[in-house]
Design a protein around this motif. Structure first.
Motif, PDB file in Angstrom:
ATOM      1  N   LYS A   1      -5.669  21.239 -25.347  1.00  0.00           N
ATOM      2  CA  LYS A   1      -6.382  21.467 -26.615  1.00  0.00           C
ATOM      3  C   LYS A   1      -7.266  20.266 -26.950  1.00  0.00           C
ATOM      4  O   LYS A   1      -8.406  20.410 -27.373  1.00  0.00           O
ATOM      5  CB  LYS A   1      -5.335  21.717 -27.719  1.00  0.00           C
ATOM      6  CG  LYS A   1      -5.881  21.850 -29.131  1.00  0.00           C
ATOM      7  CD  LYS A   1      -4.704  21.858 -30.115  1.00  0.00           C
ATOM      8  CE  LYS A   1      -5.178  21.780 -31.537  1.00  0.00           C
ATOM      9  NZ  LYS A   1      -5.590  23.078 -32.084  1.00  0.00           N
TER      10      LYS A   1
ATOM     11  N   MET B   1      -6.915  31.350 -26.961  1.00  0.00           N
ATOM     12  CA  MET B   1      -8.094  30.502 -26.732  1.00  0.00           C
ATOM     13  C   MET B   1      -9.217  30.811 -27.717  1.00  0.00           C
ATOM     14  O   MET B   1      -9.493  31.990 -27.988  1.00  0.00           O
ATOM     15  CB  MET B   1      -8.677  30.753 -25.323  1.00  0.00           C
ATOM     16  CG  MET B   1      -7.704  30.596 -24.177  1.00  0.00           C
ATOM     17  SD  MET B   1      -7.261  28.889 -23.884  1.00  0.00           S
ATOM     18  CE  MET B   1      -5.526  28.935 -24.330  1.00  0.00           C
TER      19      MET B   1
ATOM     20  N   LYS C   1     -16.708  29.450 -22.467  1.00  0.00           N
ATOM     21  CA  LYS C   1     -16.460  28.057 -22.876  1.00  0.00           C
ATOM     22  C   LYS C   1     -15.283  28.094 -23.858  1.00  0.00           C
ATOM     23  O   LYS C   1     -15.249  28.931 -24.768  1.00  0.00           O
ATOM     24  CB  LYS C   1     -17.726  27.507 -23.558  1.00  0.00           C
ATOM     25  CG  LYS C   1     -17.592  26.091 -24.087  1.00  0.00           C
ATOM     26  CD  LYS C   1     -18.218  25.103 -23.147  1.00  0.00           C
ATOM     27  CE  LYS C   1     -18.036  23.673 -23.629  1.00  0.00           C
ATOM     28  NZ  LYS C   1     -19.220  23.065 -24.152  1.00  0.00           N
ATOM     29  N   ILE C   2     -14.351  27.186 -23.651  1.00  0.00           N
ATOM     30  CA  ILE C   2     -13.181  27.123 -24.540  1.00  0.00           C
ATOM     31  C   ILE C   2     -13.277  25.847 -25.370  1.00  0.00           C
ATOM     32  O   ILE C   2     -13.403  24.745 -24.809  1.00  0.00           O
ATOM     33  CB  ILE C   2     -11.871  27.125 -23.716  1.00  0.00           C
ATOM     34  CG1 ILE C   2     -11.760  28.463 -22.977  1.00  0.00           C
ATOM     35  CG2 ILE C   2     -10.652  26.897 -24.593  1.00  0.00           C
ATOM     36  CD1 ILE C   2     -10.634  28.530 -21.974  1.00  0.00           C
ATOM     37  N   THR C   3     -13.201  25.982 -26.684  1.00  0.00           N
ATOM     38  CA  THR C   3     -13.376  24.806 -27.548  1.00  0.00           C
ATOM     39  C   THR C   3     -12.144  24.507 -28.403  1.00  0.00           C
ATOM     40  O   THR C   3     -12.121  23.523 -29.138  1.00  0.00           O
ATOM     41  CB  THR C   3     -14.599  24.995 -28.472  1.00  0.00           C
ATOM     42  OG1 THR C   3     -14.487  26.278 -29.094  1.00  0.00           O
ATOM     43  CG2 THR C   3     -15.897  24.916 -27.686  1.00  0.00           C
ATOM     44  N   ASP C   4     -11.132  25.335 -28.299  1.00  0.00           N
ATOM     45  CA  ASP C   4      -9.875  25.065 -29.016  1.00  0.00           C
ATOM     46  C   ASP C   4      -8.820  26.026 -28.480  1.00  0.00           C
ATOM     47  O   ASP C   4      -9.156  27.022 -27.815  1.00  0.00           O
ATOM     48  CB  ASP C   4     -10.057  25.256 -30.531  1.00  0.00           C
ATOM     49  CG  ASP C   4      -9.032  24.459 -31.347  1.00  0.00           C
ATOM     50  OD1 ASP C   4      -8.088  23.907 -30.739  1.00  0.00           O
ATOM     51  OD2 ASP C   4      -9.182  24.389 -32.582  1.00  0.00           O
TER      52      ASP C   4
ATOM     53  N   GLY D   1     -14.704  20.392 -24.261  1.00  0.00           N
ATOM     54  CA  GLY D   1     -14.738  21.795 -23.864  1.00  0.00           C
ATOM     55  C   GLY D   1     -14.087  21.972 -22.500  1.00  0.00           C
ATOM     56  O   GLY D   1     -13.989  21.022 -21.707  1.00  0.00           O
ATOM     57  N   LEU D   2     -13.590  23.180 -22.278  1.00  0.00           N
ATOM     58  CA  LEU D   2     -13.043  23.561 -20.968  1.00  0.00           C
ATOM     59  C   LEU D   2     -13.743  24.856 -20.578  1.00  0.00           C
ATOM     60  O   LEU D   2     -14.273  25.560 -21.436  1.00  0.00           O
ATOM     61  CB  LEU D   2     -11.537  23.827 -21.071  1.00  0.00           C
ATOM     62  CG  LEU D   2     -10.597  22.624 -21.184  1.00  0.00           C
ATOM     63  CD1 LEU D   2      -9.214  23.094 -21.650  1.00  0.00           C
ATOM     64  CD2 LEU D   2     -10.473  21.914 -19.843  1.00  0.00           C
TER      65      LEU D   2
ATOM     66  N   ALA E   1     -10.234  20.383 -24.846  1.00  0.00           N
ATOM     67  CA  ALA E   1     -11.091  21.504 -25.264  1.00  0.00           C
ATOM     68  C   ALA E   1     -11.922  21.109 -26.488  1.00  0.00           C
ATOM     69  O   ALA E   1     -13.128  21.384 -26.546  1.00  0.00           O
ATOM     70  CB  ALA E   1     -10.234  22.724 -25.564  1.00  0.00           C
TER      71      ALA E   1
END
Ligand code: UTP
Length: 291
Positions: free
Chosen positions: A236, A174, A185-188, A243-244, A239
């Motif tokens: 993905k 992540m 925060k997950i962005t990719d 975002g996730l 994300a």
């Protein structure tokens, strides 16, 4: 919005645990006295889930039998009177845990493909996914931790943990930025990153809450790693776009799709057993002296 529906993909071939899983689903491998999938269903129920769809495949209908009533056995236990009462309650209780339905994934085309089978069950509401071979044990149920984060942020949530640098290429990796406490925060993300392509050592381990938009994505993205439809590839997209949220959850996670994971689960749960935990501990202490 409260999460009420959960999907448990349990249709995989379990090749890492062969030959045990040739005829028996890995999700039915017991940890002391309960099959792995029962721990997962119980976690879902404790987290507020009322409706569960288990994705199965050929040869896995034993999972349906486990969550069904068994009149012959119940009659026998009833006849056993008081001393069999607790067992009777347990056996009947398993069949009443939740409203469980099943669907078959006809070909094992990956976790994303398994989740896609849940499209009509899910309809138009957010839902949880609990991977059928990931048992997570803790006082605060793991999915409940994700549900609370979902209620706060209203965005997709994934359960994450740091895995060792040697192991991250077997998992997903992540791209995270720290938000607060155990929240990121997950962005990719990337599934099974080759060396040098990892974003971080944080990986999704076994639990997520997703919006139904995931199905449209799964229906159009190409097959990914291992020529399987990867749930990670669909997440993905979300994300990168919105975002996730990742929660570094509290709990012990056991990979029941892995031989070492199965042994660790049995030993740790066995040591905590009220009936024979102390005896088991004494046995292990003596045993390790001989190695
Ligand atoms: P895994 O990738 O660990 O399961 O998927 P697998 O394919 O059985 O593993 P191998 O063969 O040992 O590498 C995680 C969860 O997703 C389910 C599995 O049953 C497991 O509970 N799954 C996986 C499906 O339902 N369908 C699939 O096509 C793949």
């Amino acid at each position: 919005m409260k999460i009420k529906k959960a999907v448990i993909p349990a249709a995989g071939l379990g090749t890492r645990v062969l030959p045990a899983t040739k005829a028996m689903p890995k999700e039915m491998i017991p940890i002391v006295d309960k099959p792995a999938i029962q721990y997962i269903v119980e976690e879902a129920v404790k987290s507020g889930i009322t409706d569960i769809l288990i994705i199965i495949s050929r040869g896995k209908s034993i999972i349906e039998d486990h969550f069904d009533r068994m009149p012959e056995l119940e009659t026998k236990l009833k006849a056993g009177g008081e001393c069999k009462r607790e067992l009777l309650n347990e056996v009947v209780g398993v069949a009443k845990l939740a409203n469980i339905t099943y669907i078959r994934q006809q070909e094992q085309n990956g976790l994303g493909h398994a989740v896609l089978q849940a499209k009509s069950f899910v309809g138009n509401e957010p839902f949880a996914v609990l991977y059928g071979d990931d048992v997570i044990i803790g006082d605060d149920p793991c999915l409940a931790q994700l549900c609370r984060v979902y209620e706060k942020y209203g965005m997709g949530v994934v359960g994450i943990k740091e895995v060792s640098g040697d192991h991250i290429h077997r998992y997903s990796s992540m791209k995270v930025s720290y938000m607060s406490e155990n929240i990121y925060k997950i962005t990719d993300m990337i599934e099974k990153p080759p060396k040098g392509k990892e974003f971080s050592n944080f990986s999704i381990l076994g639990r997520c809450i997703l919006q139904p938009e995931i199905f449209d994505i799964l229906e159009r993205i190409p097959y990914g790693f291992g020529n399987e439809l990867q749930l990670t590839d669909a997440m993905k997209e979300i994300a990168i776009k919105d975002g996730l949220i990742g929660i570094d959850f509290v709990g012990n996670r056991y990979d029941m799709g892995d031989k070492l994971g199965i042994l660790q689960a049995s030993i740790e749960v066995g040591l905590k057993n009220k009936e024979f935990g102390n005896e088991f501990k004494a046995y292990l202490k003596e045993l390790v002296k001989t190695f």
